[in-house]
Design a protein around this motif. Structure first.
Motif, PDB file in Angstrom:
ATOM      1  N   LEU A 117       0.836  -1.035  -0.075  1.00  0.00           N
ATOM      2  CA  LEU A 117      -0.148   0.131  -0.180  1.00  0.00           C
ATOM      3  C   LEU A 117       1.130   1.147   0.001  1.00  0.00           C
ATOM      4  CD1 LEU A 117      -2.698   1.857   0.333  1.00  0.00           C
ATOM      5  CD2 LEU A 117      -2.365   1.274   2.960  1.00  0.00           C
ATOM      6  N   GLU A 118       0.693   2.064  -0.834  1.00  0.00           N
ATOM      7  CA  GLU A 118       1.304   3.273  -1.062  1.00  0.00           C
ATOM      8  C   GLU A 118       0.376   4.320  -0.584  1.00  0.00           C
ATOM      9  OE1 GLU A 118       3.193   5.795  -0.751  1.00  0.00           O
ATOM     10  OE2 GLU A 118       4.660   6.276  -2.349  1.00  0.00           O
ATOM     11  N   PRO A 119       0.247   5.017   0.535  1.00  0.00           N
ATOM     12  CA  PRO A 119      -0.721   5.847   0.926  1.00  0.00           C
ATOM     13  C   PRO A 119      -0.999   7.201   0.305  1.00  0.00           C
ATOM     14  CG  PRO A 119       0.140   5.028   2.771  1.00  0.00           C
ATOM     15  CD  PRO A 119       1.281   4.719   1.493  1.00  0.00           C
ATOM     16  N   SER A 120       0.724   7.647  -0.195  1.00  0.00           N
ATOM     17  CA  SER A 120       0.757   9.064  -0.703  1.00  0.00           C
ATOM     18  C   SER A 120       1.537   8.646  -2.025  1.00  0.00           C
ATOM     19  CB  SER A 120       1.169  10.049  -0.025  1.00  0.00           C
ATOM     20  OG  SER A 120       1.185  11.177  -0.778  1.00  0.00           O
ATOM     21  N   ARG A 165       2.213  -6.959  -5.426  1.00  0.00           N
ATOM     22  CA  ARG A 165       0.844  -6.494  -5.750  1.00  0.00           C
ATOM     23  C   ARG A 165       0.619  -5.282  -5.250  1.00  0.00           C
ATOM     24  NH1 ARG A 165      -2.987 -10.886  -3.302  1.00  0.00           N
ATOM     25  NH2 ARG A 165      -1.091 -11.288  -1.981  1.00  0.00           N
ATOM     26  N   LEU A 166      -0.093  -4.354  -5.835  1.00  0.00           N
ATOM     27  CA  LEU A 166      -0.043  -2.993  -5.276  1.00  0.00           C
ATOM     28  C   LEU A 166      -1.585  -2.384  -5.032  1.00  0.00           C
ATOM     29  CD1 LEU A 166       2.327  -1.293  -8.162  1.00  0.00           C
ATOM     30  CD2 LEU A 166       2.861  -1.915  -5.780  1.00  0.00           C
ATOM     31  N   HIS A 167      -1.658  -1.516  -4.207  1.00  0.00           N
ATOM     32  CA  HIS A 167      -2.780  -0.539  -3.847  1.00  0.00           C
ATOM     33  C   HIS A 167      -2.360   0.863  -3.610  1.00  0.00           C
ATOM     34  CE1 HIS A 167      -6.907   0.218  -3.157  1.00  0.00           C
ATOM     35  NE2 HIS A 167      -6.451   1.327  -2.513  1.00  0.00           N
ATOM     36  N   LEU A 168      -2.551   1.806  -4.670  1.00  0.00           N
ATOM     37  CA  LEU A 168      -2.036   3.061  -4.859  1.00  0.00           C
ATOM     38  C   LEU A 168      -3.066   3.978  -4.285  1.00  0.00           C
ATOM     39  CD1 LEU A 168       0.182   2.971  -8.013  1.00  0.00           C
ATOM     40  CD2 LEU A 168       0.708   2.520  -5.666  1.00  0.00           C
ATOM     41  N   ASN A 169      -2.536   5.034  -3.438  1.00  0.00           N
ATOM     42  CA  ASN A 169      -3.672   6.059  -3.016  1.00  0.00           C
ATOM     43  C   ASN A 169      -2.916   7.484  -3.358  1.00  0.00           C
ATOM     44  OD1 ASN A 169      -6.288   6.941  -1.503  1.00  0.00           O
ATOM     45  ND2 ASN A 169      -4.493   7.905  -0.379  1.00  0.00           N
ATOM     46  N   GLU A 170      -3.611   8.346  -3.722  1.00  0.00           N
ATOM     47  CA  GLU A 170      -3.053   9.591  -4.036  1.00  0.00           C
ATOM     48  C   GLU A 170      -4.427  10.665  -4.146  1.00  0.00           C
ATOM     49  OE1 GLU A 170      -1.482  13.053  -4.553  1.00  0.00           O
ATOM     50  OE2 GLU A 170      -0.231  11.203  -4.257  1.00  0.00           O
ATOM     51  N   LEU A 171      -4.159  11.885  -3.296  1.00  0.00           N
ATOM     52  CA  LEU A 171      -5.371  12.687  -3.193  1.00  0.00           C
ATOM     53  C   LEU A 171      -5.369  13.676  -4.472  1.00  0.00           C
ATOM     54  CD1 LEU A 171      -7.622  13.961  -1.476  1.00  0.00           C
ATOM     55  CD2 LEU A 171      -5.890  15.159  -0.397  1.00  0.00           C
ATOM     56  N   ASP A 223      -7.849  10.988   1.806  1.00  0.00           N
ATOM     57  CA  ASP A 223      -6.696  11.715   2.454  1.00  0.00           C
ATOM     58  C   ASP A 223      -5.810  10.537   3.324  1.00  0.00           C
ATOM     59  OD1 ASP A 223      -5.344  13.007   4.307  1.00  0.00           O
ATOM     60  OD2 ASP A 223      -6.878  14.489   5.003  1.00  0.00           O
ATOM     61  N   ALA A 224      -4.485  10.502   3.120  1.00  0.00           N
ATOM     62  CA  ALA A 224      -3.927   9.496   3.473  1.00  0.00           C
ATOM     63  C   ALA A 224      -3.788   9.479   5.158  1.00  0.00           C
ATOM     64  CB  ALA A 224      -2.276   9.692   2.903  1.00  0.00           C
ATOM     65  N   ALA A 225      -4.343  10.716   5.708  1.00  0.00           N
ATOM     66  CA  ALA A 225      -4.022  10.780   7.224  1.00  0.00           C
ATOM     67  C   ALA A 225      -5.288   9.846   7.841  1.00  0.00           C
ATOM     68  CB  ALA A 225      -4.436  12.255   7.615  1.00  0.00           C
ATOM     69  N   HIS A 226      -6.184   9.616   6.996  1.00  0.00           N
ATOM     70  CA  HIS A 226      -7.404   8.795   7.472  1.00  0.00           C
ATOM     71  C   HIS A 226      -7.281   7.346   6.579  1.00  0.00           C
ATOM     72  CE1 HIS A 226      -8.521  12.399   9.597  1.00  0.00           C
ATOM     73  NE2 HIS A 226      -8.182  12.910   8.507  1.00  0.00           N
ATOM     74  N   LEU A 239     -10.634   4.189   5.952  1.00  0.00           N
ATOM     75  CA  LEU A 239     -11.406   4.488   4.707  1.00  0.00           C
ATOM     76  C   LEU A 239     -11.039   3.258   3.567  1.00  0.00           C
ATOM     77  CD1 LEU A 239     -10.682   8.117   4.061  1.00  0.00           C
ATOM     78  CD2 LEU A 239     -12.647   7.204   4.743  1.00  0.00           C
ATOM     79  N   LEU A 240      -9.893   2.400   3.642  1.00  0.00           N
ATOM     80  CA  LEU A 240      -9.768   1.069   2.905  1.00  0.00           C
ATOM     81  C   LEU A 240     -10.877   0.381   2.887  1.00  0.00           C
ATOM     82  CD1 LEU A 240      -6.016   0.859   2.763  1.00  0.00           C
ATOM     83  CD2 LEU A 240      -7.468   1.837   0.788  1.00  0.00           C
ATOM     84  N   ALA A 241     -11.035  -0.423   1.898  1.00  0.00           N
ATOM     85  CA  ALA A 241     -12.019  -1.446   2.012  1.00  0.00           C
ATOM     86  C   ALA A 241     -11.245  -2.521   2.835  1.00  0.00           C
ATOM     87  CB  ALA A 241     -12.188  -2.012   0.624  1.00  0.00           C
ATOM     88  N   PRO A 242     -12.180  -3.170   3.816  1.00  0.00           N
ATOM     89  CA  PRO A 242     -11.698  -4.091   4.733  1.00  0.00           C
ATOM     90  C   PRO A 242     -10.906  -5.383   4.036  1.00  0.00           C
ATOM     91  CG  PRO A 242     -13.978  -3.730   5.256  1.00  0.00           C
ATOM     92  CD  PRO A 242     -13.523  -2.941   3.903  1.00  0.00           C
TER      93      PRO A 242
END
Length: 211
Positions: A148-151, A167-173, A194-197, A201-204
């Motif tokens: 997981l890359e939160p930002s 395997r990747l899950h990417l997050n970017e605001l 928002d990576a702070a939260h 917020l991510l799916a279980p």
């Protein structure tokens, strides 16, 4: 994934920022492949080819040009990363050789000396290519990992996770960067929390082994 074009051609109509940045990066990739330094003139020409207009006309800012440089590095790693690592023996046994190659690669780009209002507001600090590699080595990434890359920014950290087969899950605001990630990492989930939260917020079902 992307074909290297010939001489830059200006866009005939306005394009989405992510697509324009990707076009600019595809024009810069052959320069990097030749091991040449990307100078200001080449960067400006590539950006004008992508956006169809100059920075003086307000089509793009130099912070955006820096993002094109970062995307170029991601494209380079996608195309040559495996061969680069193989030429450095094995990353696990001798990561310093790979690090040296990446340090030389990073010096071919202009120093990032300008920031935009968005980069200040969202606290965007891109990870330099050599440091992104060091992080991947420290994480001991394998094909069994879910990263997981939160930002995720422009994907410089994620590129090494992909190279390791994780395997990747990417997050970017930021909208443009999120769109870039979707284009650069096709088939990878990209969220815009928002990576702070992000833990709330991510799916279980998303259970990363490395963050």
């Amino acid at each position: 994934m992307f074909q290297s074009p010939g001489a830059p051609q200006r866009a005939s109509h306005p394009v989405a920022p992510a697509s324009a940045i990707l076009t600019a990066a595809s024009h810069l990739l052959p320069v990097l492949e030749r091991g040449e330094r990307v100078d200001a003139a080449q960067l400006r020409a590539a950006m004008e080819a992508g956006f169809g207009a100059s920075d003086a006309e307000g089509a793009w800012a130099w912070k955006t040009a820096y993002e094109a440089c970062e995307v170029t590095q991601v494209l380079f790693l996608e195309k040559f990363g495996t061969a680069l690592a193989r030429g450095s023996a094995t990353i696990a046994s001798d990561p310093r050789r790979m690090l040296g190659r990446l340090e030389r690669l990073a010096t071919l780009f202009p120093t990032q000396s300008r920031r935009s209002e968005e980069s200040v507001r969202l606290q965007q600090f891109s990870t330099p290519l050599p440091l992104a590699f060091v992080a991947s080595v420290a994480a001991c990434l394998t094909r069994d990992d879910v990263v997981l890359e939160p930002s995720a920014g422009t994907g410089l950290l994620a590129a090494f996770a992909r190279l390791a087969g994780a395997r990747l899950h990417l997050n970017e605001l930021a909208e443009t960067r999120a769109e870039l990630l979707s284009k650069l990492f096709e088939g990878t989930a990209v969220t815009r929390y928002d990576a702070a939260h992000i833990d709330d917020l991510l799916a279980p079902e998303i259970a990363p082994s490395v963050v």
